[in-house]
Design an enzyme around this catalytic site. Structure first.
Site, mmCIF file in Angstrom:
data_model
loop_
_atom_site.group_PDB
_atom_site.id
_atom_site.type_symbol
_atom_site.label_atom_id
_atom_site.label_comp_id
_atom_site.label_asym_id
_atom_site.label_seq_id
_atom_site.Cartn_x
_atom_site.Cartn_y
_atom_site.Cartn_z
ATOM 1 N N TYR A 178 0.844 -1.203 0.000
ATOM 2 C CA TYR A 178 0.000 0.000 0.000
ATOM 3 C C TYR A 178 0.871 1.242 0.000
ATOM 4 O O TYR A 178 1.899 1.281 0.674
ATOM 5 C CB TYR A 178 -0.920 0.031 1.233
ATOM 6 N N THR A 233 -3.665 2.498 6.008
ATOM 7 C CA THR A 233 -3.857 1.828 4.712
ATOM 8 C C THR A 233 -5.276 1.954 4.174
ATOM 9 O O THR A 233 -5.628 1.294 3.196
ATOM 10 C CB THR A 233 -3.534 0.330 4.823
ATOM 11 N N LYS A 234 -6.112 2.769 4.793
ATOM 12 C CA LYS A 234 -7.494 2.883 4.322
ATOM 13 C C LYS A 234 -7.590 3.876 3.153
ATOM 14 O O LYS A 234 -6.638 4.575 2.841
ATOM 15 C CB LYS A 234 -8.409 3.296 5.486
ATOM 16 N N ASN A 235 -8.770 3.929 2.540
ATOM 17 C CA ASN A 235 -8.909 4.695 1.291
ATOM 18 C C ASN A 235 -8.690 6.191 1.467
ATOM 19 O O ASN A 235 -8.220 6.856 0.550
ATOM 20 C CB ASN A 235 -10.274 4.426 0.657
#
Ligand SMILES: *Cc1c(COP(=O)(O)O)cnc(C)c1O
Length: 375
Positions: free
Chosen positions: A6, A180-182
């Site tokens: 990511y 690591t989220k959008n």
């Protein structure tokens, strides 16, 4: 050349906003947080949002706002990050797992009825990988059994199903802004909901149960504050909100970039034997959070190791959590308790996937995977 699992897309806009915040007086919960809450709620077409330090906090306070605690039961899926279940435990309530649909990995609404007891208070569906659960079916079942719904929407900011988006038919929906989220502020989270009283309860509980927040206390003449209930220290701060604010107008363009890359991956992966993908439900707008493949359980760990050895970043989302030591010891789960979730947990591999991954990098991941799988 390594291909990271990511990479965030933070850049000049985010840096500028954080510097603007640092040049100001107020670092903790203040005007940036208020603006973020307003804009985030607007994006989701909902009236209320409360900014928090994590999705774990969001799940915890959502349960508390519903009055859930010791002696209560909450139905959820074992195929999730541990926080979904630990938030339930933190309230004193008991997580009751039900198995997932073997084709999608999502909590199976058909299994709810048999899990309901007189102590059941709520369901927490998890929109795994960005694939929204069947919220129509879930809200029918919830109404029938008089249960609340709290969505773990950590993967599904952009997703929807049957025209329903997170928070629109549930009591509360929880989001994560983990690294690591959008969209991300390193750490962070939020609750959205339709009910003002519910939002006010979460707001009170996020800051020690104190009747006035720091920004209210500081502006104007000195005012005494009171503590009216026992709360937690879960308030989002202005620095986190400054990082998040410039990302909000970019949510859809980044979603489109991930969709392109998701479709590109899918097309290439088709040629590799032995790889399965979760089946998509009808009328789903995928959030495209994780690109997950399912391989033969007996080969999964070798494939993981080999991908890692060849410089491809990988993750496992997730091994079924009821088989982790703590849950086994506390609740006596054994292999076979939830066979579909276990099988997926032994099969799953998440591949490098984010808005800025290059198509050549995807080509490389796929060709390495093809080599590994063909031996
Ligand atoms: C990331 C994640 C969480 C926890 O989010 P935090 O913000 O790290 O607390 C909870 N549930 C799911 C499904 C997640 O992916």
């Amino acid at each position: 050349m390594n291909i990271e699992f990511y990479k965030h897309s933070l850049g000049d806009d985010e840096k500028r906003k954080v510097l603007e915040c640092l040049d100001g007086l107020f670092l903790t919960t203040g005007s940036y947080v208020a603006e973020f809450e307003q804009e985030f709620a607007r994006y989701l077409e909902l009236p209320f949002c409360v900014g928090l330090t994590s999705c774990t906090a969001a799940l915890h306070l959502s349960l508390l706002a519903l009055g859930i605690g010791t002696g209560d039961e909450v139905i959820t899926t074992p195929l999730t990050f541990i926080a979904t279940a630990t938030a339930i435990l933190h309230t004193g309530a008991c997580p009751v797992f039900i198995d997932v649909d073997p084709d999608t990995g999502l909590l199976d609404p058909e299994q709810i009825a048999q899990a309901v007891t007189e102590r059941t208070k709520a369901i927490i569906p998890v929109h795994l990988y960005g694939h929204m659960c069947d919220m129509k079916a879930l809200s029918d079942r919830a109404q029938h059994h008089n249960l609340a719904i709290i969505e773990d929407a950590a993967h599904c900011l952009e997703g929807g199903r049957d025209g329903i988006r997170p928070g629109q038919v549930s009591d509360l929906a929880c989001f994560s802004f983990y690294a690591t989220k959008n969209i991300t502020s390193g750490e962070g989270g939020a609750v959205v909901c339709r009910n003002r009283e519910m939002a006010e309860r979460v707001r009170l509980l996020r800051q020690h149960g104190i009747s006035k927040e720091a920004a209210d206390r500081y502006s104007g003449p000195y005012q005494h504050w009171d503590m009216i209930t026992l709360g937690w220290k879960y308030n989002m701060d202005n620095i986190q909100a400054a990082l998040l604010l410039p990302q909000l107008p970019k949510i859809e363009t980044r979603w489109l970039r991930r969709r392109e890359r998701f479709d590109y991956y899918l097309d290439k992966l088709k040629s590799i034997p032995g790889i399965k993908m979760p089946r998509l439900g009808p009328a789903v707008k995928h959030g495209y959070h994780l690109l997950t493949i399912w391989v033969e359980p007996t080969r999964r760990d070798d494939i993981l190791a080999e991908l890692g050895a060849r410089g491809v970043g990988v993750a496992v989302n997730y091994r079924a959590i009821h088989l982790l030591t703590y849950f086994r010891q506390r609740f006596g789960f054994v292999p076979g308790s939830f066979p579909h979730a276990e099988k997926i947990g032994h099969s799953t591999i998440s591949l490098p996937f984010y808005a800025d991954i290059a198509f050549e990098e995807i080509d490389r991941v796929v060709s390495i995977l093809q080599e590994i799988c063909s031996v």
